[in-house]
Scaffold this active site. Structure first.
Site, PDB file in Angstrom:
ATOM      1  N   TYR A  31      -4.946   4.008   7.891  1.00 24.33           N
ATOM      2  CA  TYR A  31      -6.341   3.539   7.945  1.00 24.33           C
ATOM      3  C   TYR A  31      -6.977   3.889   9.283  1.00 24.33           C
ATOM      4  O   TYR A  31      -6.796   5.007   9.765  1.00 24.33           O
ATOM      5  CB  TYR A  31      -6.397   2.021   7.665  1.00 24.33           C
ATOM      6  CG  TYR A  31      -5.567   1.645   6.465  1.00 24.33           C
ATOM      7  CD1 TYR A  31      -5.959   2.044   5.189  1.00 24.33           C
ATOM      8  CD2 TYR A  31      -4.373   0.952   6.588  1.00 24.33           C
ATOM      9  CE1 TYR A  31      -5.197   1.737   4.078  1.00 24.33           C
ATOM     10  CE2 TYR A  31      -3.600   0.636   5.477  1.00 24.33           C
ATOM     11  CZ  TYR A  31      -4.023   1.032   4.236  1.00 24.33           C
ATOM     12  OH  TYR A  31      -3.260   0.737   3.142  1.00 24.33           O
ATOM     13  N   LYS A  52       0.430   3.328  -3.025  1.00 19.45           N
ATOM     14  CA  LYS A  52      -0.735   4.209  -3.214  1.00 19.45           C
ATOM     15  C   LYS A  52      -0.351   5.685  -3.137  1.00 19.45           C
ATOM     16  O   LYS A  52      -1.042   6.548  -3.679  1.00 19.45           O
ATOM     17  CB  LYS A  52      -1.805   3.882  -2.165  1.00 19.45           C
ATOM     18  CG  LYS A  52      -2.375   2.462  -2.279  1.00 19.45           C
ATOM     19  CD  LYS A  52      -3.215   2.117  -1.061  1.00 19.45           C
ATOM     20  CE  LYS A  52      -3.766   0.700  -1.098  1.00 19.45           C
ATOM     21  NZ  LYS A  52      -4.454   0.322   0.157  1.00 19.45           N
ATOM     22  N   SER A 110       0.795  -1.233   0.000  1.00 21.89           N
ATOM     23  CA  SER A 110       0.000   0.000   0.000  1.00 21.89           C
ATOM     24  C   SER A 110       0.825   1.281   0.000  1.00 21.89           C
ATOM     25  O   SER A 110       0.264   2.355  -0.235  1.00 21.89           O
ATOM     26  CB  SER A 110      -0.947   0.029   1.201  1.00 21.89           C
ATOM     27  OG  SER A 110      -2.018  -0.842   0.990  1.00 21.89           O
ATOM     28  N   TYR A 115      -3.574  -2.616 -10.454  1.00 22.60           N
ATOM     29  CA  TYR A 115      -3.442  -2.343  -9.012  1.00 22.60           C
ATOM     30  C   TYR A 115      -2.559  -3.391  -8.323  1.00 22.60           C
ATOM     31  O   TYR A 115      -1.646  -3.053  -7.567  1.00 22.60           O
ATOM     32  CB  TYR A 115      -4.847  -2.295  -8.397  1.00 22.60           C
ATOM     33  CG  TYR A 115      -4.881  -2.285  -6.890  1.00 22.60           C
ATOM     34  CD1 TYR A 115      -4.679  -1.100  -6.179  1.00 22.60           C
ATOM     35  CD2 TYR A 115      -5.133  -3.458  -6.172  1.00 22.60           C
ATOM     36  CE1 TYR A 115      -4.709  -1.098  -4.792  1.00 22.60           C
ATOM     37  CE2 TYR A 115      -5.166  -3.457  -4.787  1.00 22.60           C
ATOM     38  CZ  TYR A 115      -4.952  -2.277  -4.104  1.00 22.60           C
ATOM     39  OH  TYR A 115      -4.972  -2.266  -2.726  1.00 22.60           O
ATOM     40  N   VAL A 119       1.048  -3.685   3.862  1.00 30.04           N
ATOM     41  CA  VAL A 119       0.995  -4.990   4.544  1.00 30.04           C
ATOM     42  C   VAL A 119       2.255  -5.834   4.363  1.00 30.04           C
ATOM     43  O   VAL A 119       2.394  -6.868   5.002  1.00 30.04           O
ATOM     44  CB  VAL A 119      -0.236  -5.858   4.163  1.00 30.04           C
ATOM     45  CG1 VAL A 119      -1.503  -5.326   4.759  1.00 30.04           C
ATOM     46  CG2 VAL A 119      -0.335  -6.063   2.678  1.00 30.04           C
TER      47      VAL A 119
HETATM   48  O1  DON Z   1      -4.904  -4.674  -1.777  1.00 32.56           O
HETATM   49  C1  DON Z   1      -4.351  -5.193  -0.820  1.00 32.56           C
HETATM   50  O2  DON Z   1      -4.970  -5.755   0.079  1.00 32.56           O
HETATM   51  C2  DON Z   1      -2.830  -5.114  -0.771  1.00 32.56           C
HETATM   52  N1  DON Z   1      -2.291  -5.182  -2.102  1.00 32.56           N
HETATM   53  C3  DON Z   1      -2.390  -3.835  -0.147  1.00 32.56           C
HETATM   54  C4  DON Z   1      -2.990  -3.614   1.233  1.00 32.56           C
HETATM   55  C5  DON Z   1      -2.087  -2.925   2.162  1.00 32.56           C
HETATM   56  O3  DON Z   1      -0.892  -2.875   1.984  1.00 32.56           O
HETATM   57  C6  DON Z   1      -2.708  -2.407   3.415  1.00 32.56           C
HETATM   58  N2  DON Z   1      -1.740  -1.709   4.226  1.00 32.56           N
HETATM   59  N3  DON Z   1      -1.350  -1.811   5.318  1.00 32.56           N
END
Ligand code: DON
Length: 310
Positions: free
Chosen positions: A243, A71, A68, A195, A261
């Site tokens: 978040y 992003k 993430s 994405y 993550v």
């Molecule tokens: O879309 C997802 O769930 C992962 N590619 C990215 C989510 C993420 O990194 C949340 N952050 N802490």
């Protein structure tokens, strides 16, 4: 309290030692199978200062999945396009539910809370796809990251992208809800394919710290985004970058920051530093447990916070 920038190195060493000694490291992300096998004992921290120095400690040369944190870069690209309609499709409010909440998207009738929750980032990717093929959009995103980090060797890890494509059921559901509310211009397959690939960009901690220099306002050659966009991105990182853990992060660290993550955090001290941490164990909100602790210690030791005079 240590405030002298010459002592950053000593603080980083202390943080590294205490991270290594900590038993409670959190759990690595398991919903993306490729990430489930990452060693939870990894730890790295790297700091780029305004005078051009970069100081680091730990596993700083091991690439990891930025997830993430990507992003931030896609938002920068989307804002750079001056798309007037972007903010009609994505909100700018902190979320109170998990980063992949379907409930929140449904309650908000297909308008994601902000560009950092998954649904908001999927819409951002969708806007970058306007007029481009997925390959062209990904090339643009990768070039942005490479330029920001001054490193043309940064790549996407296709096995991580494939892993998430096969197992990311919540993201497929979010994309279909967006499409149901007419908030997706491209197919779920095209948008999510793009994405998943930008989330799968692999970087080392040192590369990630360098990639945030444009947000700290450092002159690193090509101007990647306008100052007005830097201001917006940092504001969103502070209020939404962790978040539903963003309030707690602001309380403890006091800096704009974005988590992933894969265990990465990119944190910005405007005018002073761009910081990256990597510790794969996560807390219950999906944010790096030891990365947050490290940033809390560093920000206090250096007197770095957007809420006090430095
Ligand atoms: O879309 C997802 O769930 C992962 N590619 C990215 C989510 C993420 O990194 C949340 N952050 N802490």
């Amino acid at each position: 309290m240590v405030r002298n920038e010459r002592s950053v190195e000593g603080v980083l060493e202390r943080i590294f030692r205490s991270a290594k000694a900590t038993k409670t490291k959190g759990d690595v992300a398991k919903y993306i199978p490729e990430l489930a096998s990452v060693d939870p004992d990894r730890f790295a921290i790297s700091v780029c200062l305004s005078d051009g120095r970069q100081l680091s400690a730990g596993d700083v040369s091991t690439p990891f999945s930025i997830q993430s944190v990507s992003k931030v870069f896609t938002l920068a690209i989307a804002l750079g396009r001056r798309g007037e309609s972007f903010w009609q499709r994505v909100g700018r409010e902190p979320s109170t539910n998990a980063f992949n909440s379907l409930q929140e998207l449904e309650v908000r009738q297909g308008i994601p809370s902000n560009p950092f929750v998954n649904a908001g980032a999927i819409v951002t990717t969708d806007t970058i796809l306007a007029g481009s093929s997925p390959a062209e959009a990904l090339a643009e995103i990768l070039l942005f990251v490479q330029t920001a980090a001054s490193d043309s060797g940064i790549r996407i890890d296709p096995s991580v992208a494939e892993s998430e494509k096969l197992s990311g059921h919540k993201n497929w559901a979010l994309a279909h809800v967006l499409a149901a509310y007419d908030n997706l211009a491209h197919s779920c397959e095209l948008t999510l394919g793009t994405y998943f690939h930008h989330c799968a960009i692999a970087m080392t901690c040192e590369q990630l710290a360098r990639s945030g220099r444009f947000l700290a306002g450092f002159d690193t050659g090509p101007q990647l985004v306008r100052a007005s966009s830097v201001r917006l991105i940092n504001a969103l990182m502070l209020t939404c970058g962790h978040y539903n853990g963003s309030g707690e992060f602001a309380y403890r660290v006091g800096l704009p920051a974005k988590s992933g993550v894969g265990g990465a955090i990119l944190a910005i001290v405007p005018g002073k530093a761009s910081i990256a941490t990597w510790a794969p164990g996560l807390d219950s909100n999906g944010n790096s447990l030891l990365g947050t602790a490290a940033l809390e210690e560093l920000s206090h030791a250096m007197g770095w916070s957007v809420f006090v005079r430095g």
